[in-house]
Write a protein that holds these residues in place. Structure first.
Motif, PDB file in Angstrom:
ATOM      1  N   GLU A  91      47.867  31.858  43.608  1.00 15.93           N
ATOM      2  CA  GLU A  91      48.124  32.912  44.661  1.00 15.93           C
ATOM      3  C   GLU A  91      48.195  34.229  44.670  1.00 15.93           C
ATOM      4  OE1 GLU A  91      47.610  31.237  47.739  1.00 15.93           O
ATOM      5  OE2 GLU A  91      48.230  29.133  47.090  1.00 15.93           O
ATOM      6  N   LYS A  92      47.938  35.104  45.599  1.00 17.12           N
ATOM      7  CA  LYS A  92      48.118  36.454  45.639  1.00 17.12           C
ATOM      8  C   LYS A  92      49.420  37.028  45.033  1.00 17.12           C
ATOM      9  CE  LYS A  92      44.876  37.455  49.366  1.00 17.12           C
ATOM     10  NZ  LYS A  92      44.786  37.897  50.926  1.00 17.12           N
ATOM     11  N   ALA A  98      43.314  35.936  45.553  1.00 14.99           N
ATOM     12  CA  ALA A  98      42.957  37.226  45.848  1.00 14.99           C
ATOM     13  C   ALA A  98      41.380  37.644  45.863  1.00 14.99           C
ATOM     14  CB  ALA A  98      43.465  38.212  44.577  1.00 14.99           C
TER      15      ALA A  98
END
Length: 593
Positions: A294-295, A340
């Motif tokens: 995840e970011k 991202a």
């Protein structure tokens, strides 16, 4: 399965697979349609037909032999065969057809079984034409292969469900007969005919006499033999031309994997990340779990396909273990989606490095939670195909630290089990056997131990050129040596054109699969089933003999079994196997009197 494979793959993976020696003129994957076998002539085959009378010939022949396609058989004709079996057992016989003249649309059918007493629940049988595939030879075993360096020939192996078959002039065609005895059949003698017909020949009949022994073989899901044949779903998608993990894919998988369940398979083969074997096979293994970074740097995992596959296999009756490959993939790469960028990323994470811990620790913790939620944790193993001992050690250490509830399963040819004595599931190369003391120790602690066959051993094995009885021998070898069962690295990892050519770029022919597309069986499959059934029969008989304190029969059976505790090809092995099988049935009959 071993380091030789790894070396061959990494050194030569850039090379293309070799083409068929004689390509098929036509290939149709849909069951019910046929295809053209490869054409290959044996030297001086024409001479063997001199003196063979005109017309269609037929005879029962040994199931222990493969018969040439273009040579006249040298046999004594036999119109009758006698078989014995337990209730619930599946038996085999083989018929050979040969002719000097082309004959079209030959049908081979097994009549209903009948008895003098008119028993209603009787055995049943059916016939399948054997198809010839290109095979080669063992040679050096593992390693890259150029076709011109190995003798090629045609071998009858595939069992095809066709209503009729045409035989060309001066050609032989074997036919496999499969007989199933219902569990509720009455004991006694039954008779049936194998009926051979064509539009241009008179009907021929061969006679089967079957004695049903008053002993019951349990259904495959209850067999004790631990069979672990690795599944390859991606290969099924490719040959059926369907999107991987689609509904159509699972529809195509069902009859193929039902065949495996019918062998008493105990293990579901799953993947934790991208292709764990780094494209050692014709088809890469597709992801079952999608990893996403995840970011914010945290990880998430999509188990949708993994759960669907495991549930699918469990519904077929395979539910003893879930073996998950691999925390040490062959190239040490991890494959994940970067939230991202939306793109997939490959990163090397070698065991023992900080990167390895950083990537695998969150996954293992999350995986334990997931498996516990699904109710699968107690049967889940992190599995490794034999790797460097230091890499394995680092992987084991991390599992023990962050996910001790997970079991460990691995293929072992370095005595790894001695360093990690509590490993739940260990399989050792057949030519590197565990001592009887080590096997007894693991058995006493409820730990599973099997042997595996692969490209590096020529006996016993299941190549398309292997003697048919080698597949049966494996069940007896497991019993003789004290193993819980056997492992084979691929049930259905098909080559480019498996219906025609069983050779592969790196290993002896047939090493990558024992069944064919569209749930077509094989001689190897049927003979393996035979050996597994024998293993179950032995286990039942020995318990009864011990309960009766019948040391005479028990010692005789143990002596016959002990002769099969040999992983090297040797004179008389097939005769010893058949003698042991005959003795097993004889003792079984004595227990029912």
């Amino acid at each position: 399965m071993n380091e030789i494979r790894l070396y061959a793959l990494f050194c030569l993976s850039a090379l293309a697979g070799f083409p068929n020696m004689i390509p098929a003129q036509q290939t149709a994957w849909n069951k019910g349609q046929t295809f053209t076998e490869a054409s290959m002539k044996t030297k001086n085959a024409e001479e063997t037909w001199k003196g063979i009378s005109l017309g269609l010939h037929s005879s029962f022949v040994s199931i222990d032999k493969r018969y040439s396609k273009d040579q006249a058989p040298v046999i004594i004709k036999n119109n009758t065969i006698s078989l014995k079996g337990w209730k619930g057992e599946r038996l085999s016989a083989q018929v050979l057809l040969w002719t000097t003249d082309p004959i079209s649309d030959i049908k081979v059918q097994v009549s209903d079984f009948s008895s003098k007493n008119g028993k209603k629940t009787a055995p049943s049988g059916y016939a399948r034409f054997e198809r010839y595939v290109i095979t080669d030879e063992f040679g050096p075993g593992c390693g890259w292969r150029k076709p011109q360096d190995f003798s090629a020939s045609l071998s009858p192996d595939m069992l095809d469900d066709l209503t009729s078959f045409s035989i060309e002039k001066k050609e032989a065609r074997p036919v496999w007969i499969t007989i199933t005895i219902p569990k509720n059949a009455e004991k006694g003698t039954y008779n049936a005919n194998v009926q051979i017909t064509s539009p241009t020949t008179k009907q021929q009949e061969l006679n089967i006499s079957l004695d049903v022994i008053d002993m019951v073989l349990p259904e495959p899901s209850k067999w004790t033999f631990h069979l672990d044949q690795w599944q390859h779903p991606s290969a099924v998608a490719r040959v059926n031309n369907v999107p991987v993990w689609s509904d159509e894919h699972f529809k195509a998988l069902k009859p193929q994997m039902q065949m495996l369940a019918n062998l008493g398979q105990k293990v579901i083969t799953t993947t934790l990340n991208k292709d764990p074997w780094h494209v050692q096979t014709q088809d890469p293994y597709e992801d079952m779990i999608i990893w996403t970074k995840e970011k914010d740097g945290s990880w998430s995992y999509d188990y949708t396909v993994f759960d669907k596959w495991v549930s699918f296999m469990m519904d077929l009756g395979v539910k003893k273990m879930i073996n998950c490959y691999s925390i040490v993939p062959w190239n040490n790469e991890i494959h994940y989606k970067d939230a991202a960028t939306g793109k997939f990323v490959d990163v090397v994470a070698k065991p023992g490095t900080d990167e390895f811990v950083k990537i695998w620790e969150p996954f293992l913790k999350d995986f334990v939670k997931h498996q516990k939620k699904k109710g699968w944790l107690e049967i889940t193993n992190i599995a490794l195909d034999e790797r460097d001992k230091n890499e394995m050690g680092a992987a084991f250490a991390l599992i023990k630290k962050v996910a001790p509830a997970l079991g460990v399963s691995y293929a072992d040819n370095q005595q790894t089990f001695k360093r990690y004595p509590d490993s739940r599931d260990v399989s050792t190369a057949v030519q590197h056997p565990l001592s009887s003391q080590d096997l007894k120790d693991r058995n006493s602690r409820g730990l599973n131990t099997t042997f595996y066959v692969y490209c590096g051993n020529n006996f016993p094995n299941q190549f398309t050129f292997s003697d048919p009885a080698e597949s049966t021998y494996m069940g007896w070898y497991a019993m003789a040596a004290g193993y819980n069962g056997s492992l084979r690295w691929a049930f259905n990892s098909w080559v480019e054109n498996p219906l025609v050519d069983s050779r592969f770029r790196t290993w002896p022919a047939g090493d990558t699969y024992i069944v064919y597309p569209q749930a077509r069986g094989s001689i190897r499959y049927e003979r393996l089933l035979e050996g597994i059934q024998d293993y179950e029969k032995i286990s039942i008989v020995k318990k009864l003999l011990k309960a009766k304190k019948d040391t005479g029969n028990l010692n005789a059976l143990d002596l016959a079994i002990s002769k099969l505790n040999n992983d090297k090809r040797h004179d008389g092995w097939n005769q010893d196997l058949n003698a042991a099988k005959e003795l097993l049935n004889k003792i079984s009959e004595s227990l029912t009197k």
